[in-house]
Design a protein around this motif. Structure first.
Motif, PDB file in Angstrom:
ATOM      1  N   ALA A 201       0.986  -1.239  -0.036  1.00  0.00           N
ATOM      2  CA  ALA A 201      -0.027  -0.112   0.136  1.00  0.00           C
ATOM      3  C   ALA A 201       0.917   1.243  -0.107  1.00  0.00           C
ATOM      4  CB  ALA A 201      -0.953  -0.009   1.315  1.00  0.00           C
TER       5      ALA A 201
ATOM      6  N   ASN B 138      -5.832   6.541  -4.479  1.00  0.00           N
ATOM      7  CA  ASN B 138      -6.264   5.048  -4.454  1.00  0.00           C
ATOM      8  C   ASN B 138      -6.653   4.773  -3.150  1.00  0.00           C
ATOM      9  OD1 ASN B 138      -4.001   3.730  -2.769  1.00  0.00           O
ATOM     10  ND2 ASN B 138      -2.726   4.953  -4.416  1.00  0.00           N
TER      11      ASN B 138
ATOM     12  N   SER C 123      -5.738   1.872  -1.294  1.00  0.00           N
ATOM     13  CA  SER C 123      -4.717   1.116  -0.818  1.00  0.00           C
ATOM     14  C   SER C 123      -4.539   1.113   0.700  1.00  0.00           C
ATOM     15  CB  SER C 123      -3.499   0.756  -1.634  1.00  0.00           C
ATOM     16  OG  SER C 123      -2.756   2.061  -1.307  1.00  0.00           O
TER      17      SER C 123
ATOM     18  N   THR D 226      -2.845  -5.034  -0.257  1.00  0.00           N
ATOM     19  CA  THR D 226      -2.079  -5.248  -1.247  1.00  0.00           C
ATOM     20  C   THR D 226      -2.689  -5.078  -2.691  1.00  0.00           C
ATOM     21  OG1 THR D 226      -1.020  -7.119  -0.115  1.00  0.00           O
ATOM     22  CG2 THR D 226      -0.798  -7.219  -2.675  1.00  0.00           C
ATOM     23  N   PHE D 227      -1.916  -4.216  -3.596  1.00  0.00           N
ATOM     24  CA  PHE D 227      -2.465  -3.593  -4.924  1.00  0.00           C
ATOM     25  C   PHE D 227      -1.662  -3.583  -5.972  1.00  0.00           C
ATOM     26  CE2 PHE D 227      -0.509   0.116  -3.726  1.00  0.00           C
ATOM     27  CZ  PHE D 227      -0.956   1.340  -4.409  1.00  0.00           C
TER      28      PHE D 227
ATOM     29  N   SER E 147      -6.563   1.665  -9.974  1.00  0.00           N
ATOM     30  CA  SER E 147      -5.818   0.669  -9.410  1.00  0.00           C
ATOM     31  C   SER E 147      -6.409  -0.688  -9.328  1.00  0.00           C
ATOM     32  CB  SER E 147      -5.275   1.141  -7.872  1.00  0.00           C
ATOM     33  OG  SER E 147      -4.415   2.184  -7.847  1.00  0.00           O
TER      34      SER E 147
ATOM     35  N   TYR F 127      -6.554  -4.364  -6.709  1.00  0.00           N
ATOM     36  CA  TYR F 127      -6.446  -4.552  -5.373  1.00  0.00           C
ATOM     37  C   TYR F 127      -6.654  -6.170  -5.207  1.00  0.00           C
ATOM     38  CZ  TYR F 127      -7.272   0.531  -5.071  1.00  0.00           C
ATOM     39  OH  TYR F 127      -7.126   1.847  -5.291  1.00  0.00           O
TER      40      TYR F 127
END
Length: 445
Positions: A62, A69, A71, A177-178, A208, A210
């Protein structure tokens, strides 16, 4: 290259239990009982045919970099819908999910996969929604630092068709986690909308991806060899490994204009269709880790490239950030060491050795012209020239593609040709990415 916008015993036991059933593979720090993959990361479906990676994205921790985003905040009581385009077809599908940078288990309350409705944003094609299960269950917990594959579902997919993966995240996930730069729109809704065909509930969006790290296919086009009008199929998928140029920085959002897309289309047009997988991360370096730009290339090469199901060839394009960040005034990667050509070559030799050990063909690429960019300086130009000369003449890669010459301005070889330049003198535009695909000698793949 980059955008200036920027273990416990209990966990191990849980991971072992998750892997006990057919169709579920969990790997990672706490997944000591996971099923090993076969050569080049291939694995067998429950019907005995090999899985083929049809789409992939490299996981990152992240971060706040690039465009806004979700994240760092993660998700809680929400549904996440993500659209990706596969470059291989089949009659069965599964997804791969990653909690590689999670510090606690990731709870998936429900998941579906469906064909994307053309022009429908978050909507999916009616009648195509398939419930995904994990060892026969609709919900699952992925251990911290782990990853898993779903069970297979029957879903007819054609090459270059878009699919929508929807995850219901009922519990608080923590930082996600992305993959930071998707150049594709992902959607979010409050509550459980995992089975919705319409997209009306999905009133938030981001660029993004994910938790989703892959879509695999089996059967149909993936197993049938050459289709009508195609030459005999070559061995395995092609992974493009690198930084933001591979990732597709400055390409058109939601239009699949990265150079990986262009190469997959060119292979298909030539009658030699193969899946092409994108393993780029914007800002990534060969030799050093970054909080924003992913683990160093030499550390993530196995996970993000060599271990993908059905891989036969990897094309490596990486190193401009290693030599260029020290020239830049941007604070996103500081202090940036001054890397020599010898050091960068040593890093690439690690990648070559890893690929050859795995039995994967590995193709090198010269670095693109960087004159006029914020990565440019006398030292960076010298190192780039030395590195490119090594790629061309050493013979250490199985083959090479010369992007430096293919995209150079005929009036100034230090600069990218204006018709290929996105405007920052570092990243190609859509036309530049097409030129990269056309610079590849398909026989060398």
């Amino acid at each position: 290259m980059f955008s200036r916008t920027r273990t416990s015993v209990v966990a191990a036991t849980a991971a072992l239990a998750l892997t006990a059933g057919l169709g579920l593979t969990v790997t990672g720090a706490h997944a000591s009982g996971s099923k090993p993959s076969g050569p080049s990361g291939s694995s067998e479906s429950s019907h005995g045919s090999a899985w083929t990676a049809a789409w992939a994205a490299s996981p990152q921790r992240a971060s706040t970099g690039f465009k806004p985003n979700w994240s760092e905040d993660g998700f809680s009581g929400q549904t996440l819908r993500q659209v990706v385009r596969v470059t291989e077809g089949g009659d069965r599908a599964r997804i791969r999910l990653s909690n590689a940078y999670g510090t606690s288990p990731l709870h998936i309350a429900g998941a579906t996969i469906a064909r994307t409705k053309k022009g429908g944003g978050a909507a999916v094609e009616g009648g195509s929604v398939r419930r995904l299960t994990f060892e026969g269950r609709r919900s699952v917990a992925i251990p911290a630092h782990g990853q898993l594959s779903s069970d297979q579902v029957g879903l007819d997919l054609k090459p270059f068709e878009s699919v929508t993966v929807t995850l219901h995240l009922a519990r608080t996930t923590g930082p996600a986690t992305f993959h930071a730069q998707s150049f594709a729109t992902s959607y979010r809704a409050d509550g459980d909308h995992v089975a919705d065909a319409g997209g009306g509930a999905f009133d938030e969006s981001t660029e993004s991806w994910y938790f989703l790290s892959g879509v695999d296919v089996a059967g149909g086009g993936a197993a049938a060899g050459a289709g009508a009008g195609e030459k005999p199929r070559r061995s395995g998928g092609v992974v493009l490994f690198g930084d933001s140029t591979t990732d597709g920085f400055a390409s058109s959002t939601d239009r699949n204009r990265r150079w990986s897309d262009a190469l997959a289309e060119r292979l298909a047009d030539a009658g030699t269709r193969r899946p092409v997988l994108n393993a780029g991360i914007g800002g990534n370096l060969v030799l050093n880790d970054s909080a924003w730009y992913g683990e160093r290339g030499t550390a993530r090469f196995g996970r993000d490239a060599l271990d993908l199901p059905g891989v036969g060839t990897v094309v490596v394009l990486e190193g401009l950030n290693d030599i260029g960040f020290s020239e830049s005034d941007t604070p996103t990667y500081k202090p940036a060491p001054k890397v020599s050509a010898a050091e960068l070559i040593a890093g690439h030799r690690k990648l070559i050795r890893a690929a050859k050990k795995k039995g994967v063909r590995v193709v090198g690429a010269t670095l693109l012209p960087l004159g006029g960019s914020d990565h440019y300086g006398e030292r960076a130009a010298k190192v780039s020239d030395e590195f490119n000369a090594w790629v061309r003449t050493s013979g250490e890669y199985d083959a090479y593609v010369d992007f430096d010459r293919a995209l150079a301005d005929s009036a100034d070889g230090e600069r990218m040709a204006p018709e290929y330049d996105s405007g920052d003198h570092l990243h190609p535009n859509d036309a530049g990415y097409r030129a990269m695909a056309h610079a590849v000698n398909l026989e060398q793949l």
